[in-house]
Design a protein around this motif. Structure first.
Motif, PDB file in Angstrom:
ATOM      1  N   ILE A 101      48.602 -12.829  93.880  1.00 19.36           N
ATOM      2  CA  ILE A 101      48.149 -12.620  92.697  1.00 19.36           C
ATOM      3  C   ILE A 101      46.526 -12.959  93.296  1.00 19.36           C
ATOM      4  O   ILE A 101      45.959 -13.661  94.439  1.00 19.36           O
ATOM      5  N   SER A 102      45.355 -12.293  92.463  1.00 21.52           N
ATOM      6  CA  SER A 102      44.465 -12.378  93.247  1.00 21.52           C
ATOM      7  C   SER A 102      43.330 -12.442  91.515  1.00 21.52           C
ATOM      8  O   SER A 102      43.850 -12.398  90.464  1.00 21.52           O
ATOM      9  N   SER A 144      42.175 -26.143  97.914  1.00 21.97           N
ATOM     10  CA  SER A 144      43.360 -24.535  97.780  1.00 21.97           C
ATOM     11  C   SER A 144      44.500 -26.011  97.021  1.00 21.97           C
ATOM     12  O   SER A 144      44.803 -27.466  97.667  1.00 21.97           O
ATOM     13  N   PHE A 145      45.209 -24.818  96.549  1.00 21.66           N
ATOM     14  CA  PHE A 145      46.762 -25.447  96.050  1.00 21.66           C
ATOM     15  C   PHE A 145      47.617 -25.311  97.017  1.00 21.66           C
ATOM     16  O   PHE A 145      48.176 -23.978  97.346  1.00 21.66           O
ATOM     17  N   SER A 146      48.864 -25.881  97.344  1.00 22.68           N
ATOM     18  CA  SER A 146      49.759 -25.946  97.555  1.00 22.68           C
ATOM     19  C   SER A 146      51.120 -26.294  97.717  1.00 22.68           C
ATOM     20  O   SER A 146      51.160 -27.779  96.692  1.00 22.68           O
ATOM     21  N   VAL A 154      47.351 -21.459  96.878  1.00 21.75           N
ATOM     22  CA  VAL A 154      45.936 -20.623  96.022  1.00 21.75           C
ATOM     23  C   VAL A 154      44.928 -21.420  96.402  1.00 21.75           C
ATOM     24  O   VAL A 154      44.686 -22.202  96.549  1.00 21.75           O
ATOM     25  N   LEU A 155      44.260 -20.540  96.787  1.00 25.51           N
ATOM     26  CA  LEU A 155      42.299 -20.819  97.358  1.00 25.51           C
ATOM     27  C   LEU A 155      41.713 -20.319  96.468  1.00 25.51           C
ATOM     28  O   LEU A 155      41.832 -18.925  95.127  1.00 25.51           O
ATOM     29  N   GLY A 170      42.623 -16.865  95.080  1.00 31.31           N
ATOM     30  CA  GLY A 170      43.493 -15.748  95.295  1.00 31.31           C
ATOM     31  C   GLY A 170      45.052 -16.823  95.853  1.00 31.31           C
ATOM     32  O   GLY A 170      44.255 -17.655  96.493  1.00 31.31           O
ATOM     33  N   GLY A 171      46.416 -15.893  96.174  1.00 27.78           N
ATOM     34  CA  GLY A 171      46.761 -16.117  96.409  1.00 27.78           C
ATOM     35  C   GLY A 171      48.773 -15.965  96.090  1.00 27.78           C
ATOM     36  O   GLY A 171      48.682 -15.154  95.932  1.00 27.78           O
ATOM     37  N   ARG A 172      49.567 -16.569  96.616  1.00 32.61           N
ATOM     38  CA  ARG A 172      51.137 -16.269  96.146  1.00 32.61           C
ATOM     39  C   ARG A 172      51.782 -17.053  95.539  1.00 32.61           C
ATOM     40  O   ARG A 172      51.578 -17.948  96.459  1.00 32.61           O
TER      41      ARG A 172
END
Length: 175
Positions: A101-102, A144-146, A154-155, A170-172
């Motif tokens: 995603i972005s 950032s989130f993980s 997610v950054l 952005g992230g996955r």
């Protein structure tokens, strides 16, 4: 021979470098890249964006939407903050059941409020926050989130320029 220094970057170049560095970091960490290159305006247009200025000169890909949320964007996980304008969004399935995603949006809301609007739903969904060890001084807010042992990442970065904030995320994630 006299010592001379090269002239500094043109006005607005820092905006492009900071935003570009954040996007590059997100793409590097998520292992994905777009097949269509982003088109940036001149440095002066980046410094003072116009609401009617086109963001892309080419048609967006099937998993991308300009000016709106793309179909399939996980709004339950990453909602658009109240009063924000979506500039570009994307959601592309990738390996392992993940979605790349972005989201880029513009808002008059303060940087802390924008980050909080994204932080709340991510933490509620079981993500863990990790502020950067060395914050980028060009960004007003970043984190950032993980989740899932780092599989989901997610950054988020917020650029504050002339009373307008631009959030880049952005992230996955699993949707």
């Amino acid at each position: 021979m006299p010592h001379t220094t090269a002239p500094g970057p043109p006005p607005g170049a820092r905006t492009i470098v900071v935003t570009g560095a954040l996007i590059a970091a997100a793409l590097t960490l998520t292992g994905c890249a777009s097949s269509a290159p982003a088109r940036l305006g001149s440095p002066s247009s980046a410094a003072s964006p116009s609401p009617t200025e086109p963001l892309l000169t080419e048609q967006a890909g099937s998993g991308t939407s300009v000016g709106a949320l793309v179909k399939g964007f996980p709004t339950q996980l990453v909602p658009v903050p109240d009063g924000a304008t979506v500039l570009v969004s994307s959601a592309q399935p990738i390996d392992g059941g993940l979605t790349q995603i972005s989201l880029n949006l513009r808002s008059a809301q303060d940087a802390a409020g924008l980050l909080a609007a994204v932080r709340g739903p991510l933490l509620a969904a079981g993500f863990h926050e990790a502020p950067p060890a060395q914050p980028d001084p060009g960004l007003a807010a970043q984190s950032s989130f993980s989740r899932s042992d780092g599989t989901e990442l997610v950054l988020v970065g917020v650029l504050d320029r002339d009373g307008v904030r631009t959030l880049t995320l952005g992230g996955r994630v699993h949707v």
